[in-house]
Design a protein around this motif. Structure first.
Motif, mmCIF file in Angstrom:
data_model
loop_
_atom_site.group_PDB
_atom_site.id
_atom_site.type_symbol
_atom_site.label_atom_id
_atom_site.label_comp_id
_atom_site.label_asym_id
_atom_site.label_seq_id
_atom_site.Cartn_x
_atom_site.Cartn_y
_atom_site.Cartn_z
ATOM 1 N N SER A 149 120.243 -29.059 1.475
ATOM 2 C CA SER A 149 120.236 -27.786 1.523
ATOM 3 C C SER A 149 121.709 -27.351 1.356
ATOM 4 N N ILE A 150 122.670 -27.859 2.379
ATOM 5 C CA ILE A 150 124.013 -27.629 2.309
ATOM 6 C C ILE A 150 124.845 -27.468 1.194
ATOM 7 N N LEU A 151 124.697 -28.562 0.371
ATOM 8 C CA LEU A 151 125.407 -28.951 -0.977
ATOM 9 C C LEU A 151 124.847 -27.753 -2.054
ATOM 10 N N LEU A 159 127.068 -24.651 -3.243
ATOM 11 C CA LEU A 159 127.438 -24.458 -4.793
ATOM 12 C C LEU A 159 126.892 -23.237 -5.230
ATOM 13 N N ARG A 160 125.791 -22.642 -4.903
ATOM 14 C CA ARG A 160 125.298 -21.441 -5.284
ATOM 15 C C ARG A 160 126.239 -20.478 -5.223
ATOM 16 N N LEU A 182 133.216 -35.945 0.668
ATOM 17 C CA LEU A 182 131.995 -35.165 1.115
ATOM 18 C C LEU A 182 132.074 -33.943 2.191
ATOM 19 N N MET A 183 132.436 -34.682 3.401
ATOM 20 C CA MET A 183 132.915 -33.741 4.498
ATOM 21 C C MET A 183 134.103 -34.467 5.255
ATOM 22 N N GLN A 184 135.108 -33.390 5.329
ATOM 23 C CA GLN A 184 136.444 -33.980 6.044
ATOM 24 C C GLN A 184 136.265 -34.409 7.615
ATOM 25 N N LEU A 185 136.143 -35.506 7.804
ATOM 26 C CA LEU A 185 136.044 -35.717 9.319
ATOM 27 C C LEU A 185 137.374 -35.489 9.978
ATOM 28 N N ASP A 186 137.207 -35.135 11.406
ATOM 29 C CA ASP A 186 137.918 -35.020 12.516
ATOM 30 C C ASP A 186 138.089 -36.057 13.337
ATOM 31 N N PHE A 187 139.091 -36.505 13.872
ATOM 32 C CA PHE A 187 139.212 -37.680 14.991
ATOM 33 C C PHE A 187 139.538 -36.915 16.192
#
Length: 939
Positions: free
Chosen positions: A218-220, A224-225, A394-399
């Motif tokens: 769903s999210i991607l 994109l739409r 894909l998704m930027q991680l936060d530490f």
């Protein structure tokens, strides 16, 4: 069954009702599994849908149900009914999405206000929406239920499409409707046979699996739409994606011992693999489609050179097959480079012919686009936007880690290296800064060399920094950007993290030096991460300015900021500030702190990027994101909105692709309006910004619109906040044995045993409110139906102010005050004081019970009275009938589950042996999940 479907179509000729269809299918499922449950369920629903009075007969009925063999069936029936209500509500939102607010509507509104389209375009190009998906334990559903939710939604959409399709267009219309009808029934039947509650503890990797399911399905595609829409509106290729995706899963180790360095690495690899394979799948489609021959298309010179340079990497079959089909040949080469990038991540040897960064992939795609006409390049342009969106990460991680863990590691390292003794963390703040300055003056210590000279806990922290450095090189420099310091209280907290970034190589200091000839040489530095303070409590928010001012005067941090392009990310916590000071004071303190940071930003010449740590419930910053955005202080957003999306909010906003498109588009539209107003209020307007600039009355700053109206009421809001704070603290912090009341008057004991997430539900066993996690705190009050954190203290504040005309004026004119009151009202209407009073009876200490309940009951009455006055209503939310009706439609189910929960807890407390208690615990958990589904949030 065929007759039922035909009858259903006949009965709904005049008005198609998705809810009635879902309800009918659910009743069929219940009847086929247990006809008696259906009978009791309908009887309950009818009784509770009336005047909602909790009569003695009703109590007796629920006591009888709690002792019957149909108990589990009733719990499940109510829970599944809540699920179909959620699906129906989402369908209604999706239905109006295409005709409601959107980017196009935002443009129209701005142009009507006097903004020029070219200026709107510039703002649209600059804005960024950055949702960060977290695994906080607030999603109560199992993945099985999430998948069923999505499939039922799809089948329901099919039924609606078939229903409105003429018979001559769809000859087999009834059969198609019946097929979808049967598919929905199949899914509901399986859910009936499944446990509502997870039987095992959820591991972090399964939390990622749940999120990746929603991201991939769903999210991607939805994001994109929206990117394609933005690109089409601007009529040019995007330089940067206006949507960036982030995640805490695998990076958030604050209070979660299960997030290890090995797991973090695994998460980064899984995300990388998913996005690269997504690109490969899209390229495979393009390889099949772009069979364009060189005989009919002029090849771009850059593309021709590229093919000549790289064709040796094609196998002989591909070389012959695509000799006259250069686009297929180039796409195969792109595919090979991507496949090699997957190999490169795990290989100790250099992998030839691969991409070093997404930028190189975009250059290859651009070569193909530039060589094709607009029609032939349509899907390549979409692929280009997908790469802008997903990168190689894909998704930027936060530490995220607690300040104490960073300080502990730095203290041990500094002691080992001789800068201090082991009591570093106990030193005065000025001494800690002095020691850190000395260490930062010296060349960085190679962390790899001291890993085995420190304790396992410190080694774990140091290794985390080294793993991030590896991932930035091997996977993508964007794989992780932020190191968040939870519970930041002092400047030294951030300097400690800066030292670890310095020693690990995540910060390479810029330098200015003289050559032998006396020439000044500037070596640019590289700051690979944002060191991000998290200000959570009311006190921390008030000290944020002081901490940041100290840091900007520190020579090392000042250089770090310069190497970060003078950008400082700051996270604002909504959860703990609400638990600390109550809902209104939390909102006001956040508003005030953000306003002060805007002024500080201007004074220091630094760009602050605020990261809003919001939860799903009203008391944790929930509510409509779009209205909250417009209520932020002027100038506080900049051009980027970064916010957490937690638990059940992820599924409610993004599980349904249509809702996801609406969520992304609506947020960008609101951000467009907010940034346009803020930018031109700060910089003023000129003739290019208004269509009627020759009229002096229109050539004015938008500052009067977006800032001065709110500022006018700040002294009054400050007074309300002080009264609200005193009222809330008097109950929660100053009432003796309040924690004892909380533990007995809410089902917190059962929530703590519920398998919702990987993180422990509490930091430690304590008698202090400060040590309770915000999520189970809110979850417990929600389950006992008082929902106290969402409103307590407001009634006293409004009553103490006692000026209805001024409060109504403030409500009408102050965006902040209106948004806060509206959000609280939406939470307040869900309160059921009759249920809460029943929970109150579980408190054995009579004096404590009477004291606390008296305060809660009195505050409830004040809050109800003043919400109606301020909003000028006779009944709550009467001016928002759609919202009111949606909420009230859920109340019968929720009330039934609450009454059953009460009876089960009574039985649990009197149970004589363990097997019975375990069985009752499972049933109580079922009611907890069902209520969470109905209220649509947990914590």
């Amino acid at each position: 069954m065929q007759q039922k479907s035909q009858q259903k179509e006949k009965n709904t000729k005049d008005e198609f009702s998705k809810y009635e269809i879902l309800k009918d299918i659910l009743l069929e499922v219940i009847e086929e599994n247990d006809p008696q449950v259906k009978k009791v369920f309908l009887s309950l629903f009818e009784s509770l849908s009336g005047d909602m009075q909790n009569s003695a007969e009703l109590k007796a009925l629920f006591q009888e149900i709690s002792e019957s063999e149909h108990l589990v069936g009733i719990i499940k029936a109510c829970s599944l009914h809540n699920i179909i209500l959620n699906i129906y509500e989402e369908q209604e939102q999706a239905r109006i999405a295409s005709v409601s607010r959107s980017i196009a509507a935002a443009y129209q509104a701005l142009e009507e206000e006097g903004f020029d389209k070219l200026d709107c375009d510039k703002v649209l190009e600059s804005i960024r929406f950055y949702p960060v998906f977290t695994a906080h334990p607030t999603e109560s559903r199992r993945r099985t239920f999430l998948e069923a939710h999505q499939e039922i939604t799809r089948e329901l959409e099919k039924i609606e499409n078939y229903f409105y399709t003429p018979d001559n267009v769809l000859p087999n219309k009834q059969r198609e409707i019946q097929q979808s009808y049967d598919n929905i029934k199949y899914r509901l039947h399986l859910l009936w046979k499944s446990h509502l509650v997870r039987s095992e503890k959820l591991e972090v990797i399964f939390e990622l699996d749940n999120l990746l399911f929603i991201v991939e399905n769903s999210i991607l595609p939805s994001a994109l739409r929206v990117l394609n829409q933005v690109s089409n509106r601007l009529n040019k290729p995007l330089k940067i994606s206006p949507i960036k995706l982030g995640s805490w899963i695998g990076g958030d180790r604050d209070g979660n011992p299960f997030v290890t360095n090995e797991l973090m690495t695994r998460v980064m690899k899984m995300q990388h693999e998913l996005i690269i394979n997504t690109y490969i799948n899209e390229i495979n489609k393009l390889i099949r489609e772009l069979s364009i021959s060189i005989d009919f298309s002029q090849l771009n010179k850059d593309l021709e050179k590229s093919l000549q340079k790289e064709k040796a990497y094609l196998n002989q079959t591909s070389l012959k097959l695509h000799e006259r089909e250069p686009y297929r040949a180039k796409l195969n080469l792109i595919k090979l480079k991507l496949q090699n990038h997957l190999l490169k991540v795990n290989s100790i040897n250099d992998i030839d012919f691969t991409y070093q960064s997404p930028k190189e992939l975009l250059e290859d795609i651009d070569m193909l686009i530039q060589s094709l006409d607009n029609t032939a390049s349509k899907r390549l342009k979409s692929l280009r936007n997908l790469v802008l969106l997903g990168g190689f990460h894909l998704m930027q991680l936060d530490f995220r880690e607690h300040r104490d863990m960073y300080l502990s590691a730095v203290s041990e390292v500094l002691c080992l290296l001789g800068y201090t003794d082991s009591d570093f963390s106990q030193r005065h703040e000025s001494k800690k800064i002095e020691i850190l300055n000395q260490a930062l003056n010296d060349p960085p210590t190679n962390l790899n060399r001291i890993l085995w000279d420190v304790s396992p806990q410190t080694r774990h922290t140091l290794n985390a920094f080294l793993r991030v450095l590896w991932a930035k090189k091997a996977i993508s420099k964007d794989i992780l950007k932020s190191f968040i310091v939870s519970m930041t209280t002092q400047a030294s907290d951030l300097l400690a993290v800066l030292y670890l970034a310095y020693c690990s190589g995540l910060w390479q200091r810029g330098k200015i030096k003289k050559s032998e000839s006396g020439e000044t040489i500037i070596k640019e530095g590289k700051a690979g991460v944002f060191i991000t303070p998290l200000f959570e409590t009311i006190d921390d928010l008030e000290h944020a300015e002081e901490i940041l001012e100290i840091l900007t005067k520190n020579e090392h941090y000042k250089q770090y900021l310069k190497d970060s392009r003078n950008a400082q990310q700051i996270m604002i916590g909504y959860s703990d500030s609400s638990k600390d000071g109550g809902i209104f004071t939390s909102n006001y303190s956040l508003y005030k702190a953000i306003s002060n940071l805007v002024k500080l930003e201007s004074r220091l010449g630094i760009q602050f990027m605020l990261f809003h740590g919001k939860g799903g419930s009203i008391s944790r910053g929930g509510g409509q994101l779009e209205s909250a955005l417009l209520a932020f202080p002027a100038g506080s957003v900049g051009s980027t909105l970064k916010t957490t999306e937690q638990g059940e909010i992820i599924s409610s906003r993004y599980l349904n692709p249509k809702i996801a498109i609406r969520s992304f588009a609506l947020t960008l539209a609101s951000l467009l309006k907010k940034v346009a107003h803020d930018y031109f209020s700060i910089h003023g307007t000129d003739s290019s910004l208004t269509k009627t600039s020759q009229n002096n009355t229109t050539n004015q700053s938008f500052e009067a619109i977006s800032q001065h109206k709110v500022d006018k009421y700040l002294p009054k809001l400050e007074e309300l906040s002080r009264i609200s704070y005193r009222s809330y603290r008097s109950l929660v912090y100053d009432t003796p044995n309040f924690i004892e009341y909380f533990k007995n008057a809410t089902p917190i004991e059962f929530i703590q045993n519920l398998n919702l997430g990987s993180r422990p539900s509490k930091r430690k066993d304590t008698q202090k409110v400060e040590d309770l996690r915000a999520i189970p705190w809110v979850f417990a009050w929600t389950q006992n139906r008082s929902i106290m954190p969402a409103w307590y203290g407001l009634g006293s504040a409004l009553n103490g102010f006692d000026n209805r005309e001024l409060l109504q004026e403030c409500y009408n004119d102050s965006i902040f005050f209106k948004t806060t009151i509206d959000n609280i009202t939406q939470g307040f209407i869900k309160v059921d004081m009759e249920i809460a009073e029943e929970y109150n009876e579980f408190v054995e200490d009579f004096g404590l019970r009477q004291n606390v309940w008296g305060k809660i009951s009195d505050e409830y009455k004040k809050t109800l009275e003043w919400l109606l006055i301020v909003r000028n209503e006779n009944n709550l939310l009467e001016k928002s009938p759609d919202i009111r009706d949606r909420i009230l439609a859920r109340m019968p189910n929720i009330k039934a589950l609450s009454l059953l929960q009460l009876e089960l807890i009574k039985k649990y407390k009197s149970a004589k042996y363990e097997d019975l208690r375990m069985r009752l615990m499972e049933q109580i958990h079922g009611t907890i999940i069902g209520i969470a589904q109905g209220i649509r949030n947990t914590g």
